[in-house]
Design an enzyme around this catalytic site. Structure first.
Site, mmCIF file in Angstrom:
data_model
loop_
_atom_site.group_PDB
_atom_site.id
_atom_site.type_symbol
_atom_site.label_atom_id
_atom_site.label_comp_id
_atom_site.label_asym_id
_atom_site.label_seq_id
_atom_site.Cartn_x
_atom_site.Cartn_y
_atom_site.Cartn_z
ATOM 1 N N GLY A 105 10.292 7.002 -7.041
ATOM 2 C CA GLY A 105 8.385 7.866 -7.369
ATOM 3 C C GLY A 105 7.453 7.616 -6.369
ATOM 4 O O GLY A 105 6.271 7.521 -6.370
ATOM 5 N N CYS A 106 8.380 6.366 -5.528
ATOM 6 C CA CYS A 106 7.289 5.277 -4.594
ATOM 7 C C CYS A 106 6.573 6.782 -2.863
ATOM 8 O O CYS A 106 7.394 7.833 -2.927
ATOM 9 C CB CYS A 106 7.923 4.701 -4.295
ATOM 10 N N GLY A 107 6.413 5.433 -1.943
ATOM 11 C CA GLY A 107 6.287 6.434 -1.116
ATOM 12 C C GLY A 107 5.430 5.111 -0.347
ATOM 13 O O GLY A 107 5.460 5.139 1.301
ATOM 14 N N HIS A 175 6.531 11.809 -3.009
ATOM 15 C CA HIS A 175 5.630 10.860 -1.966
ATOM 16 C C HIS A 175 6.704 11.249 -0.575
ATOM 17 O O HIS A 175 6.706 11.353 0.512
ATOM 18 C CB HIS A 175 5.520 8.980 -2.194
ATOM 19 N N CYS B 106 5.708 4.081 -8.815
ATOM 20 C CA CYS B 106 7.031 3.154 -8.204
ATOM 21 C C CYS B 106 6.683 2.002 -9.608
ATOM 22 O O CYS B 106 6.499 2.468 -10.716
ATOM 23 C CB CYS B 106 6.331 2.289 -7.454
#
Lengths: 264, 264
Positions: A105-107, A175, B106
């Site tokens: 889910g990140c970035g 992301h 995240c």
């Protein structure tokens, strides 16, 4: 629910015309977890139940196993700080910092956005696009993702000019899809200023941060923005469009880049 | 598109009965970026266009500004490693490591999942639930989110027993919502083994990792899992249910916990 939701003004464009109204968006708030006086992490979250968030995060990370290990948890809701002290003063930070994993889910934004200390340089662009052009791009964008159509398990992102999609990427991380677009632009010398970034994902402050780095004047999302991403887009002079699908869209900021004539 | 998609067998349950079929899921793959011989980060992503991902990530982080700063980029697709060397051997790592920001998407898994070095302890649970009970819980879950219904901008997560939702949280980050559930369980002594975790978000390996920490035997998602989360659920003996909505669902792993009688 009140402190998790913010009312914001939008211009809603449909094929029939424009209306001005208020909509509710989710609030996004940075919360810093301090474990035994060591600043562990800052996470962007909904500003509620921060005590549970901190305890759950520490447990998910394997840093605490049971309630008995916790001496106290102090939450400063206004400043967004949760201090957790454990019974044994574990020297956890080094091990924790030596491993960096960014999940799907990140970035991770370039830095945590803070109006007070950000050196804000407004994005200058005279780019103008019509609602009809955005509807057409959004339609093409939503049908362009082979992996999404077969799995429903990825996000996509694209760089567009007024008329067409120039680069298009998919990834399990929303992301990452944006980073792939900008990575290609960087390596192949494709200009990003005076261009539009389209994303299938919700817009949070980290997505806006990536757009700022590449001087993007217009962001269009099939989904919706958070309150913090709207404030940030306003500060940097970015036009933020959300809910773009099926011939309708909401414009949250800087509507001078949206042509009044639907089909212009 | 091939290496981004994997075919997996599922049992599909609907109100009419059960079918066994193959579906496509998105692949999830860990990629490590090494900048000037310093391991910078491991990200979970779709295994394609890693060169662009690395360049875009470094640009988004403000670590490189232009193509000219890059001396070379070497991609080892099989091992999932991208080595980037810059013209000037920047001492970036320390500054980078001193700032930790976890963005809305995240949650950062406890550790990067690697079958080879993970000490796998199967989750023992004789919990059995019927498809009808899951349909009912999923329905209640989807109508329980006030903030979602007003904003469409948050994810939700819940701990359930066979009959009802016990704790329910929403957050702009899909992992944060899960952490809030487990944080409450930890602090208030609510047992999680022999219980079901429900999530509105896609399931990636990091979500499974959180469930493993709390001995959850069944994960139900309104959305879909990645191939890596399916392998991991198999390894740990977790029943993974996806696409649960409107009286249908796919069971990806460990179907012995799903009752054969729809309404049992």
């Amino acid at each position: 629910m009140n402190n998790q939701v913010e009312k914001v003004p939008v211009f809603r464009f449909t094929k029939e015309g424009t209306t001005s109204l208020e909509v509710e968006v989710a609030r996004e708030f940075p919360v810093t977890i301090i474990l035994n006086n060591v600043e562990l992490v800052t996470m962007l979250c909904s500003p509620k139940d921060m005590k549970y968030l901190a305890a759950g995060f520490l447990s998910s990370e394997g840093l605490i196993k049971s309630k008995d290990e916790i001496k106290k948890i102090l939450v400063d809701e206004r400043r967004g700080v949760v201090r957790v002290d454990t019974v044994e003063d574990k020297a956890l930070a080094e091990d924790f910092f030596s491993k960096r994993l960014i999940t799907t889910g990140c970035g991770r934004g370039a830095s945590f956005y803070n109006t007070a200390d950000a050196a804000i340089k407004k994005i200058e662009s005279t780019m103008v696009i019509s609602p009809g052009e955005i509807f057409k791009l959004a339609d093409e964008f939503q049908h362009g993702s082979e992996v999404y159509l077969s799995t429903h398990g990825v996000h996509s992102a694209a760089l567009c000019d007024r008329k067409k999609i120039l680069t298009f990427f998919e990834d399990v991380g929303r992301h990452n899809a944006i980073d792939k677009v900008f990575g290609k632009c960087l390596l192949e010398g494709i200009p990003t200023s005076d261009h539009l970034l389209m994303t299938s994902g919700r817009i949070s402050s980290d997505s806006v941060s990536k757009a700022v780095q590449r001087s993007i004047p217009i962001i269009v999302s099939i989904a919706v923005p958070t309150d913090l991403s709207i404030r940030m887009a306003n500060d940097f002079g970015i036009t933020l469009v959300g809910h773009a699908a099926s011939g309708r869209m909401n414009v949250y900021t800087c509507n001078q880049r949206i042509a009044r004539d639907i089909k212009a």
